[in-house]
Design an enzyme around this catalytic site. Structure first.
Site, PDB file in Angstrom:
ATOM      1  N   ASP A  61      -7.178  -1.636   3.226  1.00 20.41           N
ATOM      2  CA  ASP A  61      -6.217  -2.702   2.927  1.00 20.41           C
ATOM      3  C   ASP A  61      -6.636  -4.042   3.517  1.00 20.41           C
ATOM      4  OD1 ASP A  61      -4.480  -0.880   1.650  1.00 20.41           O
ATOM      5  OD2 ASP A  61      -3.623  -0.293   3.580  1.00 20.41           O
ATOM      6  N   ASP A  87       0.874  -1.174   0.000  1.00 21.75           N
ATOM      7  CA  ASP A  87       0.000   0.000   0.000  1.00 21.75           C
ATOM      8  C   ASP A  87       0.912   1.226   0.000  1.00 21.75           C
ATOM      9  OD1 ASP A  87      -2.277   1.746   0.546  1.00 21.75           O
ATOM     10  OD2 ASP A  87      -1.488   1.833   2.585  1.00 21.75           O
ATOM     11  N   ASP A 128      -1.834  -0.722   5.846  1.00 28.70           N
ATOM     12  CA  ASP A 128      -2.131  -0.187   7.177  1.00 28.70           C
ATOM     13  C   ASP A 128      -3.565   0.293   7.335  1.00 28.70           C
ATOM     14  OD1 ASP A 128      -1.514   2.126   5.415  1.00 28.70           O
ATOM     15  OD2 ASP A 128      -1.860   3.273   7.247  1.00 28.70           O
TER      16      ASP A 128
END
Length: 659
Positions: free
Chosen positions: A554, A354, A550
């Site tokens: 996600d 991410d 995080d």
């Protein structure tokens, strides 16, 4: 708090343990471990009673009953596990071999060996469980305390209710910085900036006008807001993401430990060889003219073979190896939720990142200052910082912080007017300063020159006294370790690294170029992230995929990947709870370190298996030929177990070696 552990040598969840807690009484801990220390005490006592002649050697019923009682606490769970695996169609597993070997040991009167096999296994599992319990405790400490209730305005008063009980049409009130629990319409007359980074991955707050819809999972800005609920809790945006997490978790392929894969070959081989030892010599004797070949002798040899072949050294040293790896990683701030994920990460060949909060700091910094006319860079920053000091927008705070860090003196500010989502107008040192987006300046009738660049990146454009004065370009700052982490992961032989983000494609591509990532994708919704991960997982060349993230957005990708890695410092509750590995800090440098620890642990496991099986094969051969009595085989197996346990202490050295 009870939790389900999936760290065992089978790679599946099959025991429920109490997480270790320092406040538990001594008696509580004593009784909690009675299923191992009681059999251990009875085993030692039984050996002593036999040695002093109180128990007659051989198959005396008193001796048998004593060892059966000692066997049940440690043996029954393994028998149940073996039956469960057989019911699932997995006949040749390590549990089946242990059960057959212990039955054989009871049949030939080697009761202590039968108890010892199961006891060694239970002790090894206890060690591994303790490491995972410690990691689970640390993970729970990372999860922020979430508000369990929401303030509902009824008849002019605030009533605290569970989000699940709030009905569409009701009014809820949130304080500054609260997470939105339900989808709702923004009430009031002013636009409000909401932090959507955890939900969408966008690094810039989204400004929502009055009457606009606010999604559950967003964070309120610098002031309290009221929302009119438009959907029930179960239908909110956040609930839909959590449903995606459940769906992804159900699709996730089970991750197995190496010992389970090894057992599928070792167990049927040993059973087949034992059957051959019992059957072939008696059947072949008449054909080759052998005499005095008794079936009972070779059945006894086959039982001895099974007892010797039972992987005592493995059932102790392999869990200890994972215990060592999990414990070492935990001390380094990397929390594995099970040995199976440690094993899987050692085989990783694809890493997906991410962006916001993972590879970036989640906060902006000034990257470039472009001026127009006679205004200097410092002068533009001074005017912009003086105006932006009165705003709570992340871009405004970044400009003010930069001015302070570079010791730029900002002049006094008079009247300030802020238009949410556009910019602000301020009187600074006798000048009218406008600072905001391009639409704000266009509405004020200020034209930008052709060389003003594009608006793909985050920027604040400025005008002074009705004339364009320049722009300040800002970026979500990469973490200092991001570029090094990408290089280290590539150096470890991971063939593919990519970045997926909900942020704008141009911003994502810019960051990827800065840190050395060759593949990236932006403008992705949570379901599109999941689709990308599914595509990578379906690639036949992908053996193991790790996703590092995080945010709430996600969580579905973390659940779907072979190994989900969450940043624990800034990570959302959903991400931390869904992930298989949690990094206590926010450093992406911990990802290659986790891979190195996993690979060193795998090498340790392989070394111990090679030691145990290599020496055992020699003893098995001698036993099959009738050249090694059972006590020699047992002594050799115990020696190998001690050697494998001692080998566990080499893990830090293995981690320090070059890959």
């Amino acid at each position: 708090m009870a939790h389900h552990c999936s760290c065992h040598s089978c790679g599946h969840s099959h025991h429920t343990h109490e997480a270790s807690a320092p406040h538990k009484s001594f008696l509580h801990r004593v009784f909690a471990y009675a299923d191992t220390w009681v059999p251990a005490l009875m085993l030692a006592s039984g050996i002593a009673l036999t040695h002093f002649g109180i128990f007659p050697d051989g198959t005396d019923w008193r001796r048998l009953v004593w060892y059966v009682v000692a066997f049940l606490p440690v043996g029954l769970p393994v028998i149940m596990e073996a039956l469960e695996e057989i019911r699932k169609g997995d006949v040749f597993n390590e549990f089946t071999l242990m059960v057959i070997a212990t039955v054989g040991a009871f049949c030939i009167g080697e009761y202590p060996e039968a108890v010892a096999v199961m006891l060694f296994y239970a002790v090894g599992e206890r060690f591994q469980d303790s490491a995972v319990d410690k990691a689970q405790g640390d993970i729970q400490a990372l999860i922020a305390l979430r508000p369990e209730t929401v303030a509902v305005v009824r008849d002019g008063e605030r009533v605290e209710l569970l989000p699940e009980s709030v009905q569409p049409g009701e009014i809820i009130e949130l304080n500054a910085g609260d997470r939105v629990p339900l989808d709702g319409i923004l009430l009031g007359d002013e636009a409000v900036a909401f932090d959507t980074s955890a939900l969408t991955g966008e690094s810039v707050p989204r400004t929502i006008e009055a009457g606009g819809e606010v999604a559950a999972g967003m964070l309120t800005g610098s002031r309290a807001v009221r929302l009119k609920v438009v959907r029930a809790y179960a239908d909110s945006a956040l609930s839909r993401i959590l449903e995606m997490v459940k769906d992804a978790a159900s699709r996730k392929a089970p991750v197995e430990l190496f010992i389970r894969r090894f057992a599928r070959i070792y167990t049927p081989t040993v059973i087949a060889l034992a059957a051959l030892i019992a059957v072939v010599p008696p059947l072949a004797a008449p054909l080759v003219g052998w005499t005095d070949v008794a079936w009972s002798d070779y059945i006894y040899r086959a039982l001895v073979f099974l007892v010797v072949s039972c992987p005592c050294a493995l059932v102790v040293s392999v869990p200890l190896s994972y215990f060592s790896g999990i414990g070492y990683a935990s001390r380094r701030g990397i929390l594995f939720k099970g040995g199976n994920y440690l094993d899987a990460l050692a085989r990783v060949d694809t890493v997906v990142f991410d962006k916001t909060g993972t590879l970036t700091q989640g906060q902006f910094g000034v990257d470039d200052v472009q001026t127009a006319g006679a205004l200097t860079r410092e002068a533009l920053l001074a005017l912009a910082a003086a105006a932006e000091r009165h705003s709570s927008h992340p871009l405004a705070r970044a400009i003010v912080t930069h001015a302070e860090e570079t010791r730029i003196v900002t002049p006094k500010t008079g009247r300030v007017e802020e238009l949410a989502g556009r910019g602000l107008r301020a009187e600074v040192d006798g000048h009218e300063v406008l600072a905001g987006n391009r639409r704000f300046l266009a509405d004020a009738g200020i034209a930008l020159p052709a060389d003003a660049g594009d608006d793909a990146l985050n920027e604040v454009v400025c005008a002074v006294d009705g004339e364009y004065a320049g722009r300040i370009v800002l970026r979500d700052l990469p973490r200092p370790e991001s570029a090094d982490a990408v290089r280290e992961i590539a150096a470890l032989g991971v063939r593919r690294q990519t970045m997926l983000s909900g942020d704008r494609t141009a911003v994502v591509a810019d960051l990827a170029a800065r840190i050395g990532l060759k593949d990236c994708h932006g403008d992705l919704l949570p379901e599109q992230k999941v689709a990308h991960v599914k595509t990578l997982l379906d690639d036949p060349t992908c053996k193991c995929l790790a996703f590092v993230g995080d945010g709430i957005n996600d969580a579905p990708a973390l659940a779907l990947s072979h190994v989900g890695i969450a940043m624990g410092g800034v990570g959302s509750d959903a991400a931390v709870e869904t992930a298989d590995v949690v990094i206590q800090g926010d450093s992406p440098a911990k990802v290659p370190e986790a891979i190195r620890i996993a690979r060193a642990t795998r090498r340790l496991v392989h070394t111990n298996i090679a030691l145990a099986i290599g020496i055992k094969l020699v003893v098995l051969l001698l036993g099959a030929l009738g050249m090694a009595p059972l006590w020699v085989a047992v002594l050799a197996d115990t020696g190998v177990a001690l050697l494998c346990v001692a080998n566990v202490f080499t893990l830090p050295w293995l981690i320090g070696k070059k890959r």
